[in-house]
Design a protein around this motif. Structure first.
Motif, mmCIF file in Angstrom:
data_model
loop_
_atom_site.group_PDB
_atom_site.id
_atom_site.type_symbol
_atom_site.label_atom_id
_atom_site.label_comp_id
_atom_site.label_asym_id
_atom_site.label_seq_id
_atom_site.Cartn_x
_atom_site.Cartn_y
_atom_site.Cartn_z
ATOM 1 N N TYR A 31 0.836 -1.210 0.000
ATOM 2 C CA TYR A 31 0.000 0.000 0.000
ATOM 3 C C TYR A 31 0.865 1.253 0.000
ATOM 4 O O TYR A 31 0.601 2.207 -0.755
ATOM 5 C CB TYR A 31 -0.924 0.001 1.213
ATOM 6 N N ASN A 35 1.056 4.151 -2.704
ATOM 7 C CA ASN A 35 0.698 5.493 -2.236
ATOM 8 C C ASN A 35 1.794 6.511 -2.570
ATOM 9 O O ASN A 35 1.516 7.593 -3.107
ATOM 10 C CB ASN A 35 0.448 5.460 -0.732
ATOM 11 N N ARG A 39 0.718 8.654 -5.886
ATOM 12 C CA ARG A 39 0.157 9.869 -5.285
ATOM 13 C C ARG A 39 1.287 10.738 -4.738
ATOM 14 O O ARG A 39 1.162 11.353 -3.679
ATOM 15 C CB ARG A 39 -0.833 9.505 -4.173
#
Length: 252
Positions: A31, A35, A39
């Motif tokens: 994750y 991330n 992002r």
């Protein structure tokens, strides 16, 4: 004691505990990789907004919630797997028919549970270091903070781990201990969010990161030593209670 530990080791080799040990750290690290990769602009803005001293500190803060939820669930499932080995096919009756100390049997299960969780935490620590290197964080690796976040979680969840092992070894139907573990984990999330209840031990895993979001931004968690001291004492107490209860019980 060595013989009991060796026997439990052989039993665990045929179990699915390795999957649990690997699953939680891999999921969280995956994750974070997604991330920080997809992002990246938002992550940079949030790190600046929260006044993070480094991207390492932001990484620790960002995964603290997921790890605080995921690790207790891993402890719940690992305890269930270890206990269920004996519950299957009435293994307790066969095991306790031998001239072995019941307290040593219980402690052997707890030792292997702790060692399994230590392996999971070590994988998480190594994974965070590799993740930071892969993302090319400019700052040097804060090994103390990373180790504190990883291994501190073991102490922060010690009462929870001891209680879950106690439940799993006492109740044959493992759906109940797993349900209780899941409910307690979710309760910890809500308890940690309220100032009046954040000192309840169930709320400690969520707050056991070495960094925390304060009014002035992300900073060092000064409450962490208190959390760890309380949970260490409480965990030892629950372990002792579990041993005493197991020794006094009739054969399963």
């Amino acid at each position: 004691m060595k013989e009991i530990l060796r026997a439990d080791q052989l039993k665990l080799k045929r179990s699915s505990i390795l999957i649990i040990v690997l699953l939680i750290p891999i999921l969280i690290l995956t994750y974070e990789l997604v991330n920080f990769t997809y992002r990246a602009e938002l992550v940079d803005k949030q790190a600046e907004l929260f006044h993070a001293g480094s991207m390492w500190m932001y990484l620790l803060y960002d995964n603290s919630l997921l790890f605080g939820l995921g690790f207790p669930l891993a402890a719940t499932l690992a305890a269930s797997i270890i206990a269920n080995i004996e519950h299957q096919a009435d293994g307790w009756k066969q095991l306790l028919a031998f001239p072995v100390s019941r307290s040593k049997v219980y402690l052997s299960k707890f030792i292997w549970l702790t060692m399994s969780l230590l392996i999971s935490l070590t994988i998480f620590l190594i994974g965070m270091i590799l993740l930071g290197k892969a993302l090319e964080f400019e700052e040097s690796v804060p090994l103390g903070l990373l180790a504190g976040d990883s291994y501190g979680m073991l102490i922060a969840t010690l009462p929870f781990t001891a209680f879950q092992l106690w439940l799993s070894m006492t109740i044959k139907n493992q759906a109940f201990p797993i349900l209780i573990g899941a409910i307690c984990t979710i309760m910890g999330l809500f308890l940690a969010a309220v100032q009046m209840t954040r000192w309840f031990p169930l709320a400690y895993p969520i707050q056991s990161s070495t960094v925390i979001l304060q009014y002035e931004g992300i900073g060092y968690n000064t409450d962490l030593p208190v959390y760890l001291a309380i949970n260490l004492m409480l965990g030892i107490a629950l372990l002792c209670m579990g041993v005493i209860h197991f020794v006094k019980r009739d054969n399963q």
